[in-house]
Motif scaffolding. Structure first.
Motif, mmCIF file in Angstrom:
data_model
loop_
_atom_site.group_PDB
_atom_site.id
_atom_site.type_symbol
_atom_site.label_atom_id
_atom_site.label_comp_id
_atom_site.label_asym_id
_atom_site.label_seq_id
_atom_site.Cartn_x
_atom_site.Cartn_y
_atom_site.Cartn_z
ATOM 1 N N ILE A 7 0.731 -1.038 0.016
ATOM 2 C CA ILE A 7 0.138 0.073 0.012
ATOM 3 C C ILE A 7 0.790 1.265 -0.224
ATOM 4 C CG2 ILE A 7 -1.644 1.355 1.171
ATOM 5 C CD1 ILE A 7 -2.753 -1.430 0.276
ATOM 6 N N ALA A 8 0.641 2.267 -0.831
ATOM 7 C CA ALA A 8 1.344 3.319 -0.995
ATOM 8 C C ALA A 8 0.852 4.761 -0.234
ATOM 9 C CB ALA A 8 1.662 3.739 -2.415
ATOM 10 N N ILE A 9 1.343 5.386 0.633
ATOM 11 C CA ILE A 9 0.855 6.342 1.319
ATOM 12 C C ILE A 9 1.554 7.714 0.541
ATOM 13 C CG2 ILE A 9 0.639 7.677 3.531
ATOM 14 C CD1 ILE A 9 -0.972 4.952 3.557
ATOM 15 N N ALA A 10 1.132 8.546 0.056
ATOM 16 C CA ALA A 10 1.918 9.620 -0.463
ATOM 17 C C ALA A 10 1.905 10.760 0.525
ATOM 18 C CB ALA A 10 1.233 10.216 -1.801
ATOM 19 N N ILE A 56 5.805 7.399 0.779
ATOM 20 C CA ILE A 56 6.779 7.575 -0.468
ATOM 21 C C ILE A 56 6.472 9.059 -0.538
ATOM 22 C CG2 ILE A 56 4.989 6.695 -1.987
ATOM 23 C CD1 ILE A 56 7.186 6.118 -3.753
ATOM 24 N N THR A 57 7.425 9.859 -1.107
ATOM 25 C CA THR A 57 7.231 11.213 -1.719
ATOM 26 C C THR A 57 8.485 11.416 -2.576
ATOM 27 O OG1 THR A 57 6.755 13.564 -1.142
ATOM 28 C CG2 THR A 57 8.558 12.137 0.403
ATOM 29 N N ILE A 58 8.432 12.632 -3.307
ATOM 30 C CA ILE A 58 9.296 13.125 -4.229
ATOM 31 C C ILE A 58 10.605 13.541 -2.924
ATOM 32 C CG2 ILE A 58 10.244 15.036 -5.443
ATOM 33 C CD1 ILE A 58 7.335 15.220 -6.328
ATOM 34 N N ASN A 59 11.746 13.093 -3.623
ATOM 35 C CA ASN A 59 13.008 13.358 -2.853
ATOM 36 C C ASN A 59 13.549 14.705 -3.511
ATOM 37 O OD1 ASN A 59 15.485 13.633 -1.826
ATOM 38 N ND2 ASN A 59 16.241 11.778 -2.634
ATOM 39 N N ARG A 81 -1.855 10.393 2.741
ATOM 40 C CA ARG A 81 -2.984 9.521 2.487
ATOM 41 C C ARG A 81 -2.723 8.469 1.647
ATOM 42 N NH1 ARG A 81 -4.063 14.434 -0.074
ATOM 43 N NH2 ARG A 81 -4.364 14.142 -2.210
ATOM 44 N N ILE A 82 -3.547 7.385 1.653
ATOM 45 C CA ILE A 82 -3.364 6.326 0.648
ATOM 46 C C ILE A 82 -3.694 6.877 -0.729
ATOM 47 C CG2 ILE A 82 -4.088 4.022 0.095
ATOM 48 C CD1 ILE A 82 -4.880 3.386 2.978
#
Length: 204
Positions: A7-10, A56-59, A81-82
């Motif tokens: 599951i990805a949480i942005a 996960i996010t932009i580095n 949030r997902i």
């Protein structure tokens, strides 16, 4: 058939996203991982021996790719949030023949000991506003889930809300069968997940 992988949480900032998940579950996430191919970074939490949760996010310190980043992160705003779920395919090419247009083209990726192939949309946007899963095929035996500390947290439900719920269900039917997966109509796309934990249920 596909199986649920993670599951990805942005989030807009990795520190804020990490704090949000650590507060929700009362556990510490993994060390920071880097994705040089996509200019992103993440932290992980175990959901058992075969599944995990990813923040996960932009580095901001890394250059981006020559196309929009995965999970439409270039356009993400708001609280953590997902935004996506990722499904594991035993044969990525075969899965893509059954998936909707726009699911992506295959990238060969690696990080430390992990090697995987992933379908990444050229515009960064997965079908059904991200309610259709990103498709991944792990190469070799290395997988993040069994290497993470197991805190007894498990995914018990994944709800996909979308105005075109019937079409989403039709698209998923030949690819995945998971009793935890629920598809329902709603005015706006939304992904909600429920988890069992030693301290009680958690919903994101």
């Amino acid at each position: 058939m596909l199986t649920l992988d993670h599951i990805a949480i942005a989030c807009e900032d990795l520190g804020a996203g990490t704090a949000h998940i650590e507060a929700a579950f009362g556990v510490e996430l993994s060390a920071i991982g880097q994705h040089p191919h996509m200019g992103t970074h993440n932290r992980l939490m175990s959901l058992g021996p075969d599944e995990y949760l990813e923040v996960i996010t932009i580095n901001p310190a890394a250059p981006g790719p020559d196309q929009p980043r995965w999970f439409d992160l270039d356009n993400f705003t708001g609280p953590p949030r997902i935004t996506n779920w990722i499904a594991r395919a035993p044969d990525l090419e075969a899965a893509l023949t059954l998936a909707p247009d726009g699911t992506g083209r295959i990238w060969d990726l690696e990080r430390t000991n992990f090697r995987w192939r992933m379908a990444i949309p050229e515009d960064g946007k997965l079908p059904f506003d991200g309610c259709f899963p990103a498709l991944i095929e792990w190469q070799g035996t290395a997988h993040p889930a069994p290497l993470l500390p197991d805190h007894g947290i498990r995914l018990t439900g994944l709800s996909l809300t979308h105005p075109a719920a019937e079409a989403l269900g039709t698209a998923l039917a030949p690819l995945i069968s998971d009793a935890r997966l629920h598809i329902e109509p709603g005015p706006a796309p939304r992904i909600t997940a429920t988890f069992s934990t030693p301290a009680g249920p958690v919903t994101l």
